[in-house]
Design an enzyme around this catalytic site. Structure first.
Site, PDB file in Angstrom:
ATOM      1  N   CYS A  96      12.580  -1.383   4.796  1.00 38.03           N
ATOM      2  CA  CYS A  96      11.841  -2.445   4.128  1.00 38.03           C
ATOM      3  C   CYS A  96      12.567  -2.850   2.844  1.00 38.03           C
ATOM      4  CB  CYS A  96      10.398  -2.019   3.892  1.00 38.03           C
ATOM      5  SG  CYS A  96       9.300  -3.401   3.447  1.00 38.03           S
ATOM      6  N   HIS A 223       8.373   0.112   9.075  1.00 36.61           N
ATOM      7  CA  HIS A 223       8.319   1.408   8.403  1.00 36.61           C
ATOM      8  C   HIS A 223       8.188   2.565   9.398  1.00 36.61           C
ATOM      9  CE1 HIS A 223       7.767   0.300   4.080  1.00 36.61           C
ATOM     10  NE2 HIS A 223       7.304  -0.828   4.594  1.00 36.61           N
ATOM     11  N   GLU A 225       8.580   5.678   8.665  1.00 40.01           N
ATOM     12  CA  GLU A 225       7.956   6.811   7.960  1.00 40.01           C
ATOM     13  C   GLU A 225       6.439   6.694   7.911  1.00 40.01           C
ATOM     14  OE1 GLU A 225       7.871   3.782   4.736  1.00 40.01           O
ATOM     15  OE2 GLU A 225       9.085   4.215   6.504  1.00 40.01           O
TER      16      GLU A 225
END
Length: 268
Positions: A96, A223, A225
């Site tokens: 990002c 994302h 994560e």
């Protein structure tokens, strides 16, 4: 073999560093969060690590443009260290805002490879608003270390400037050199063809993630994560109920975990 060391960059406005470090640790790496100023001041050295991560967030409040200030700061003070790291065979990932940093630095987005002048950018979403939603992604193959063995992903996006843009000649060259890694896709499969909400920002040619020609330097807007466990999935209760009804084991991991595992396994 000693676990690879991952440096997860922190700094003003970066706010996904803990999740990113957790992901690398969960896959067996020694992940350390290091403030950008500590690298600049010599309190730590990039040469001590095998993996470098630019996490998501809003570095320097997205002043000027998302990622631009941090990109300039790293390039001004750490260009030699970053170049040596890449040349030595290190892996780098930008997520990002971290992707925005890497593109505006010149580590990504140039078909000739890392460390060039900026040849592409990430700019304001076509919707002219912040997009916070989940998207389907399709992989372009196994050249990129981080996406080996991955064909589809379901990950969240959360950005206001995620539209990947470059001139047609640069886009052609990125595709010809195998630098396009992930594209936004429809839920049923196949390209998003620029249509919202499958393509959440209007990215050219549905591009959601790219690498350098070596496949070792990688950036993406979604994302990974934020989808490490299946309970991170927005429909996890439905997934759980279906698995229980069908007598199937519950999934344990989310789609994002394999990206981090691939990086760790690369050094094993």
């Amino acid at each position: 073999m000693t676990a690879p060391r991952a440096l997860v960059l922190t700094g003003y406005g970066i706010n996904c560093d803990r999740e990113t470090a957790f992901a690398f640790r969960a896959c067996g790496a020694q992940a350390v969060r290091v403030h950008v100023n500590d690298l600049i001041d010599g309190h730590d050295r990039l040469s001590r690590y095998q993996i470098l991560a630019f996490p998501g967030g809003f570095s320097y409040g997205d002043d000027i443009a998302s990622g631009k200030v941090l990109a300039n700061k790293v390039k001004t003070h750490l260009a030699d260290a970053v170049a040596a790291f890449v040349e030595a065979g290190g892996l780098a990932i930008g997520i990002c805002n971290g992707f925005q940093v890497m593109v505006k630095y010149g580590l990504l987005g140039h078909p000739a490879g890392a460390g060039r002048e900026q040849a592409s950018t990430l700019t304001t979403n076509d919707s002219s608003r912040y997009e916070d939603r989940w998207v389907h992604l399709e992989s372009e193959g196994d050249r990129c270390v981080f996406t080996r063995g991955i064909r589809r992903l379901y990950l969240p996006v959360a950005h206001g400037e995620g539209k990947f843009f470059a001139d047609p000649e640069t886009l052609d060259a990125l595709e010809e050199t195998g630098c396009v890694v992930l594209r936004y896709a429809r839920e049923s499969g196949g390209p998003a063809q620029g249509r919202f909400p499958w393509n959440p920002n209007g990215s050219a040619r549905d591009i959601a993630g790219i690498s350098d020609p070596t496949g070792r330097v990688f950036g993406l807007m979604p994302h990974p994560e934020r989808h490490l466990h299946f309970t991170n999935h927005p429909g996890w209760t439905r997934i759980q109920d279906r698995a229980l009804r069908e007598g199937k084991p519950l999934p344990r991991e989310g789609d994002g975990m394999q990206i981090f595992r691939n990086a760790v396994e690369y050094f094993r």
